[in-house]
Design a protein around this motif. Structure first.
Motif, PDB file in Angstrom:
ATOM      1  N   GLY A 168      -8.250 -37.966   8.992  1.00 10.31           N
ATOM      2  CA  GLY A 168      -9.125 -39.112   8.782  1.00 10.31           C
ATOM      3  C   GLY A 168     -10.181 -39.238   9.859  1.00 10.31           C
ATOM      4  O   GLY A 168     -11.370 -39.384   9.565  1.00 10.31           O
ATOM      5  N   LEU A 169      -9.765 -39.157  11.119  1.00 11.40           N
ATOM      6  CA  LEU A 169     -10.717 -39.281  12.223  1.00 11.40           C
ATOM      7  C   LEU A 169     -11.693 -38.112  12.238  1.00 11.40           C
ATOM      8  O   LEU A 169     -12.884 -38.293  12.508  1.00 11.40           O
ATOM      9  N   SER A 170     -11.208 -36.913  11.958  1.00  8.93           N
ATOM     10  CA  SER A 170     -12.095 -35.741  11.944  1.00  8.93           C
ATOM     11  C   SER A 170     -13.167 -35.891  10.874  1.00  8.93           C
ATOM     12  O   SER A 170     -14.345 -35.600  11.106  1.00  8.93           O
ATOM     13  N   SER A 171     -12.762 -36.343   9.691  1.00 10.25           N
ATOM     14  CA  SER A 171     -13.719 -36.533   8.605  1.00 10.25           C
ATOM     15  C   SER A 171     -14.750 -37.588   8.960  1.00 10.25           C
ATOM     16  O   SER A 171     -15.952 -37.417   8.698  1.00 10.25           O
ATOM     17  N   MET A 172     -14.320 -38.677   9.572  1.00  9.78           N
ATOM     18  CA  MET A 172     -15.242 -39.739   9.970  1.00  9.78           C
ATOM     19  C   MET A 172     -16.255 -39.222  10.982  1.00  9.78           C
ATOM     20  O   MET A 172     -17.453 -39.508  10.879  1.00  9.78           O
TER      21      MET A 172
ATOM     22  N   LEU B  18     -13.406 -30.968   1.697  1.00 10.61           N
ATOM     23  CA  LEU B  18     -12.030 -30.493   1.603  1.00 10.61           C
ATOM     24  C   LEU B  18     -11.073 -31.519   2.208  1.00 10.61           C
ATOM     25  O   LEU B  18     -10.007 -31.801   1.645  1.00 10.61           O
ATOM     26  N   ASN B  19     -11.453 -32.064   3.354  1.00 11.51           N
ATOM     27  CA  ASN B  19     -10.611 -33.079   3.993  1.00 11.51           C
ATOM     28  C   ASN B  19     -10.471 -34.312   3.116  1.00 11.51           C
ATOM     29  O   ASN B  19      -9.401 -34.920   3.045  1.00 11.51           O
ATOM     30  N   GLU B  20     -11.568 -34.688   2.434  1.00  9.52           N
ATOM     31  CA  GLU B  20     -11.513 -35.853   1.558  1.00  9.52           C
ATOM     32  C   GLU B  20     -10.588 -35.581   0.376  1.00  9.52           C
ATOM     33  O   GLU B  20      -9.805 -36.465  -0.018  1.00  9.52           O
ATOM     34  N   ARG B  21     -10.643 -34.372  -0.172  1.00  7.76           N
ATOM     35  CA  ARG B  21      -9.753 -34.050  -1.289  1.00  7.76           C
ATOM     36  C   ARG B  21      -8.297 -34.023  -0.836  1.00  7.76           C
ATOM     37  O   ARG B  21      -7.399 -34.451  -1.575  1.00  7.76           O
ATOM     38  N   ARG B  22      -8.066 -33.519   0.376  1.00 11.86           N
ATOM     39  CA  ARG B  22      -6.694 -33.532   0.901  1.00 11.86           C
ATOM     40  C   ARG B  22      -6.202 -34.963   1.069  1.00 11.86           C
ATOM     41  O   ARG B  22      -5.028 -35.267   0.815  1.00 11.86           O
ATOM     42  N   ARG B  23      -7.083 -35.846   1.528  1.00 12.90           N
ATOM     43  CA  ARG B  23      -6.689 -37.243   1.703  1.00 12.90           C
ATOM     44  C   ARG B  23      -6.336 -37.872   0.359  1.00 12.90           C
ATOM     45  O   ARG B  23      -5.346 -38.604   0.246  1.00 12.90           O
ATOM     46  N   ILE B  24      -7.156 -37.587  -0.667  1.00 12.28           N
ATOM     47  CA  ILE B  24      -6.884 -38.147  -1.986  1.00 12.28           C
ATOM     48  C   ILE B  24      -5.551 -37.619  -2.521  1.00 12.28           C
ATOM     49  O   ILE B  24      -4.750 -38.375  -3.088  1.00 12.28           O
TER      50      ILE B  24
END
Length: 342
Positions: free
Chosen positions: A301-305, A137-143
């Motif tokens: 970004g940091l949370s996803s990493m 979900l975080n990656e899709r939000r980033r995109i």
């Protein structure tokens, strides 16, 4: 019996008994299995206490959260099975039907342990799947943010210039031509930004070469203001495909953050792969940031990493100081590869 079980786990070096919570859970689980056995012996048939399965699910989730290896749980279960069977065997010599008693004991303990293992495994997997879901979900939000911030403005400018072109098409041909030129320029910039975003999406498939993938990605970020260098050392096949995929996403995000937010002159990315672990670092000489404030703001970004690092059983450390650049370090152990080289 419980004291003997705990002692054997300690002697075997099982990590389950190192922490107070997991040790207490293991003892509670063993006690539940003993209760199932006593009921089964009393009823002369295998009997399970389903009310205690909530404890089992809690154990599965907590062991996933603490990153305890499921193999350690299986070893602990095997230890309990052998201990109970051995203890019963020593006390059946006076029984009228020792074989029947031993058979019922084995069946009851096996059913109790296997059922609890299945429940715990389901909870363990569910916990990890939830983490993966949140990461996706975080990656899709980033995109979505990238498309909005990097492509949207250019298209908005082009749309406005085309509107002005229509206004001046008959009354001011030279002004209309100027607007058309600006619209064309804005569309060109939007297309360039879109290519930069979609180039990242192509690497959602399995990464066969981290070095090639990172070099291709950094080409979309290169400008006259920043120099990006990537170095990969070691045999990439030492890292499983899943580790290569997730590590690439972590390193890519670290590079992107450095270029997008750090205003650096130089970004250095280095990945060292050995049979024992994968170590990666991304360092820049940019403006840096306050890591405390970034943590409190819950940077996506940091949370996803960090989540990706934890999913691999690894760690992610981020250090930065305002005006002194930033440093991101990823460490992922490769235990399976280490055992294979022994």
């Amino acid at each position: 019996m419980l004291l003997a079980y705990e002692r054997e786990l300690h002697e075997a070096g099982n990590p389950i008994v190192r922490e107070r919570e997991s040790r207490a859970q293991a003892m509670a689980q063993a006690n539940a299995t003993l209760t199932d056995l006593i009921r089964s012996l009393r009823d002369r048939k295998v009997t399970m206490d389903s009310e205690r399965w909530l404890l089992t699910r809690d154990i599965g989730e907590s062991r996933a959260a603490s990153r305890l290896d499921p193999r350690d749980s299986l070893r602990a279960a095997g230890t309990l099975f052998e201990l109970i069977l051995g203890e019963v065997e020593r006390h059946v010599s006076t029984e009228q039907a020792p074989l029947e008693l031993l058979t019922l004991t084995a069946l009851a303990v096996n059913e109790s342990i296997n059922t609890r293992i299945r429940e715990a495994a389901s909870a363990y997997t569910g916990y990890l799947l939830n983490i993966i879901h949140r990461a996706h979900l975080n990656e899709r939000r980033r995109i979505a943010r990238e498309l909005h911030d990097r492509v949207g403005p250019g298209l908005s400018v082009a749309h406005r210039q085309l509107e002005l072109f229509e206004m001046f098409a008959t009354s001011g041909p030279s002004r209309a031509a100027s607007r058309a030129g600006k619209a064309k320029q804005a569309v060109g910039e939007a297309m360039q930004n879109l290519r930069a975003v979609t180039s990242e999406l192509r690497f959602e498939d399995t990464v066969t070469s981290m070095e090639k993938a990172l070099l291709t990605f950094t080409e979309t970020l290169r400008t006259d203001e920043v120099t990006i260098r990537v170095s990969v050392n070691g045999d990439e096949t030492w890292a499983p495909p899943a580790v290569r995929d997730e590590s690439f996403l972590v390193i890519r995000e670290a590079i992107r953050n450095a270029v997008a937010h750090g205003a650096p002159a130089v970004v250095l990315a280095r990945i060292d792969i050995s049979p024992h672990d994968l170590r990666a670092s991304v360092e820049d000489d940019g403006v840096g940031f306050d890591t405390g404030r970034a943590g409190r703001s819950r940077s996506v970004g940091l949370s996803s990493m960090r989540e990706r690092a934890e999913l691999m059983g690894g760690t992610l450390n981020v250090s930065s100081w305002p005006g002194r650049g930033s440093h991101v370090e990823l460490l992922v152990p490769l235990p399976g590869r280490r055992e294979a080289t022994v």
